[in-house]
Write a protein that holds these residues in place. Structure first.
Motif, mmCIF file in Angstrom:
data_model
loop_
_atom_site.group_PDB
_atom_site.id
_atom_site.type_symbol
_atom_site.label_atom_id
_atom_site.label_comp_id
_atom_site.label_asym_id
_atom_site.label_seq_id
_atom_site.Cartn_x
_atom_site.Cartn_y
_atom_site.Cartn_z
ATOM 1 N N LEU A 41 7.252 3.409 7.632
ATOM 2 C CA LEU A 41 7.267 2.046 7.124
ATOM 3 C C LEU A 41 5.864 1.617 6.710
ATOM 4 C CD1 LEU A 41 9.629 0.314 9.703
ATOM 5 C CD2 LEU A 41 10.026 0.469 7.243
ATOM 6 N N PRO A 42 5.745 0.850 5.624
ATOM 7 C CA PRO A 42 4.427 0.356 5.221
ATOM 8 C C PRO A 42 3.786 -0.452 6.342
ATOM 9 C CG PRO A 42 6.048 -0.051 3.499
ATOM 10 C CD PRO A 42 6.807 0.408 4.704
ATOM 11 N N GLY A 44 0.798 -1.220 0.000
ATOM 12 C CA GLY A 44 0.000 0.000 0.000
ATOM 13 C C GLY A 44 0.828 1.267 0.000
ATOM 14 N N ASP A 45 1.991 1.242 -0.637
ATOM 15 C CA ASP A 45 2.881 2.399 -0.686
ATOM 16 C C ASP A 45 3.049 2.829 -2.145
ATOM 17 O OD1 ASP A 45 5.012 4.215 -0.623
ATOM 18 O OD2 ASP A 45 5.944 3.219 1.085
ATOM 19 N N TYR A 103 14.692 0.505 -0.188
ATOM 20 C CA TYR A 103 13.698 1.495 0.229
ATOM 21 C C TYR A 103 13.301 1.273 1.691
ATOM 22 C CZ TYR A 103 9.190 3.955 0.392
ATOM 23 O OH TYR A 103 8.138 4.767 0.745
ATOM 24 N N ILE A 104 13.079 0.012 2.068
ATOM 25 C CA ILE A 104 12.739 -0.293 3.465
ATOM 26 C C ILE A 104 13.900 0.077 4.382
ATOM 27 C CG2 ILE A 104 12.159 -2.131 5.080
ATOM 28 C CD1 ILE A 104 9.894 -1.252 3.178
ATOM 29 N N GLY A 105 15.135 -0.199 3.956
ATOM 30 C CA GLY A 105 16.297 0.183 4.747
ATOM 31 C C GLY A 105 16.373 1.688 4.951
ATOM 32 N N LEU A 106 16.000 2.445 3.918
ATOM 33 C CA LEU A 106 15.962 3.906 4.033
ATOM 34 C C LEU A 106 14.932 4.342 5.076
ATOM 35 C CD1 LEU A 106 16.507 6.839 3.026
ATOM 36 C CD2 LEU A 106 14.814 6.409 1.231
ATOM 37 N N LEU A 107 13.757 3.734 5.041
ATOM 38 C CA LEU A 107 12.706 4.094 6.001
ATOM 39 C C LEU A 107 13.090 3.692 7.423
ATOM 40 C CD1 LEU A 107 9.479 3.153 3.992
ATOM 41 C CD2 LEU A 107 10.701 5.331 4.094
ATOM 42 N N VAL A 108 13.765 2.565 7.576
ATOM 43 C CA VAL A 108 14.222 2.138 8.907
ATOM 44 C C VAL A 108 15.219 3.148 9.462
ATOM 45 C CG1 VAL A 108 15.608 0.416 10.133
ATOM 46 C CG2 VAL A 108 13.771 -0.320 8.605
ATOM 47 N N ALA A 109 16.176 3.573 8.629
ATOM 48 C CA ALA A 109 17.170 4.549 9.090
ATOM 49 C C ALA A 109 16.500 5.866 9.471
ATOM 50 C CB ALA A 109 18.211 4.779 7.998
#
Length: 474
Positions: free
Chosen positions: A275-276, A65-66, A185-191
């Protein structure tokens, strides 16, 4: 040694050729699927329920859903250089099919020229005047190998098999790029999530530092409390530049994956931080489905087909070849005579050639081709069992990360309560400041762990889809 043979001798040599052809190594039958071990009927342990529609699985990332992730993968598929090179390898293989098919047709060539020759008059017993000759000539030459025994057909079959290998490779590259874009992309959002946690804690720790300074000035706290509060605050501040560097690295990595510069990234990449929350359904199907859904498994299987076709070509070397060469043209001393009846020339030469003995070269070539096919079969079986275990590992890890998040979330809630209670007690002088420091450090650590765990859960789901083949179907 290549020889031209008479029709009667051809009959006997035909029997010999058939015996040699039949004795050379052969490929397995078409009904053999090359698998050494039967696959389990269903997944046992660590399965993940969900939809099994290939349409859903093939666009697995949309389940998060992103919209930004959707656009990133679309851009990556369009611009990524690894995907582009894999697509070109398909086109190269297709052109090689056309090149192989061109052998069905004769080769024509056009030649034209002029020559002048002087022949010595002193090469015979009776001396004679030297003779000078000149002529113009033009010819159309043709050579054609007739595919009587199917060697050209085998070469075309191998070339077509290589196209299928390249197509499966392309699907594998595309799947890997999709997963790598999503993971980056997920790693970017985690950081960014951890950066937000660090900044939030730095604000609360600044307030604690101010409280300890005030208490010290009024004689209610020691200098040690101020030093501990200062250490706590700056240790959190010190983590911020490293997180910012990690964010920049992730942004730059996304740019490379998308085949653009950093300036060409969608504007949302520079601000996305959440994060999604949605988790797409996972259609695991059965282990046997991997034979069609995993591009690397399909590629390995088609490589066996290509190796089998190469073995077929090696076997055709035992059979004779039939070719026709022909030439038609004109030759005359004067250009004006080139098109007269007497200047017309032609030749035609059908040739049956057959290698009778070659020092066992063909035997060794066929044996090497057979070993290459067996090697491809081994690679295929390795790809199959690796795929099965990768799915099991990914499914198990995904299930475990869900439980891990639940427990860590409880730890974070308890840690937040611990911070509140320790601060209240410290203000009332009922506990040492070291308890406040420990509580705040633990709270920061557990919050970062929770953010990382949520990222790991999404990464494990991405790896599960990658292990399943991303819904791709041949």
């Amino acid at each position: 040694m290549r020889v031209k043979i008479s029709l009667n001798l051809l009959r006997w040599l035909g029997v010999l050729g058939f015996v040699l052809w039949a004795a050379c190594p052969r490929a397995k039958g078409a009904d053999n699927d090359y698998i050494d071990h039967a696959l389990p009927a269903e997944w046992a342990g660590g399965t993940v329920p969900g939809a099994e529609s290939d349409a859903l699985n093939a666009r697995w990332w949309s389940g998060f859903g992103d919209p930004l992730l959707d656009s990133l993968i679309a851009i990556g598929r369009e611009n990524n250089y690894d995907v582009a090179m894999a697509a070109r390898r398909i086109e190269i293989a297709r052109h090689q099919v056309g090149e192989a098919q061109s052998a069905y047709y004769p080769n024509l060539s056009l030649n034209a020229g002029w020559s002048r020759d002087r022949v010595s008059g002193l090469t015979t017993a009776t001396p004679a005047p030297a003779e000078v000759m000149s002529s113009f000539r033009g010819t159309v030459d043709m050579s054609w190998e007739i595919d009587v025994f199917g060697k050209i057909t085998s070469q075309v079959r191998q070339a077509k098999a290589e196209v299928k290998v390249s197509a499966a490779e392309f699907a594998g590259v595309e799947l890997s790029v999709d997963a790598e874009i999503a993971t980056t992309y997920i790693g970017l959002l985690v950081a960014r999530g951890q950066l937000a946690v660090a900044r939030e804690h730095s604000v609360s720790q600044q307030r604690i530092l101010d409280i300890t300074k005030t208490r010290h000035e009024t004689g209610l706290a020691s200098k040690l409390d101020v030093a501990q509060a200062t250490t706590l605050y700056y240790s959190t501040i010190a983590s911020i530049p490293l997180l910012e560097a990690s964010i920049d690295a992730s942004v730059n990595a996304l740019a490379v994956l998308l085949g653009v510069t950093r300036e060409g990234l969608p504007s949302g990449v520079l601000s996305a931080a959440t994060l999604p929350s949605g988790m797409p359904p996972v259609g695991m199907g059965t282990p046997a489905d991997l034979l069609q859904r995993r591009p690397d498994v399909v590629q390995a299987c088609r490589s066996v087909d290509a190796a089998a076709a190469a073995l077929g070509i090696a076997r055709k070397d035992y059979l004779p070849s039939l070719s026709v060469t022909a030439s038609v043209g004109t030759q005359a001393h004067s250009v004006s005579d080139l098109f007269s009846d007497r200047s017309f020339t032609y030749s035609i030469a059908p040739t049956l050639s057959w290698t009778i003995f070659d020092g066992l070269s063909r035997r060794h070539n066929a044996a090497a081709a057979r070993e290459a096919m067996e090697n491809a079969i081994d690679s295929y079986n390795l790809a199959v069992i690796t795929a099965v275990e990768e799915v099991r590992d990914a499914a198990r890890k995904y299930g475990c990360t869900q439980s891990y998040i639940d427990y860590i979330d409880r730890v974070v809630q308890s840690s937040a309560e611990e911070v509140k209670l320790s601060v209240d007690l410290y203000k009332e002088g009922l506990t040492a400041f070291s308890n406040v420091v420990d509580a705040m450090l633990n709270y920061l650590t557990y919050q970062n762990t929770l953010v990382a765990a949520r990222g790991q859960s999404i990464d494990s789901l991405i790896n599960l889809y990658k292990a399943l083949g991303g819904g791709w179907n041949s």
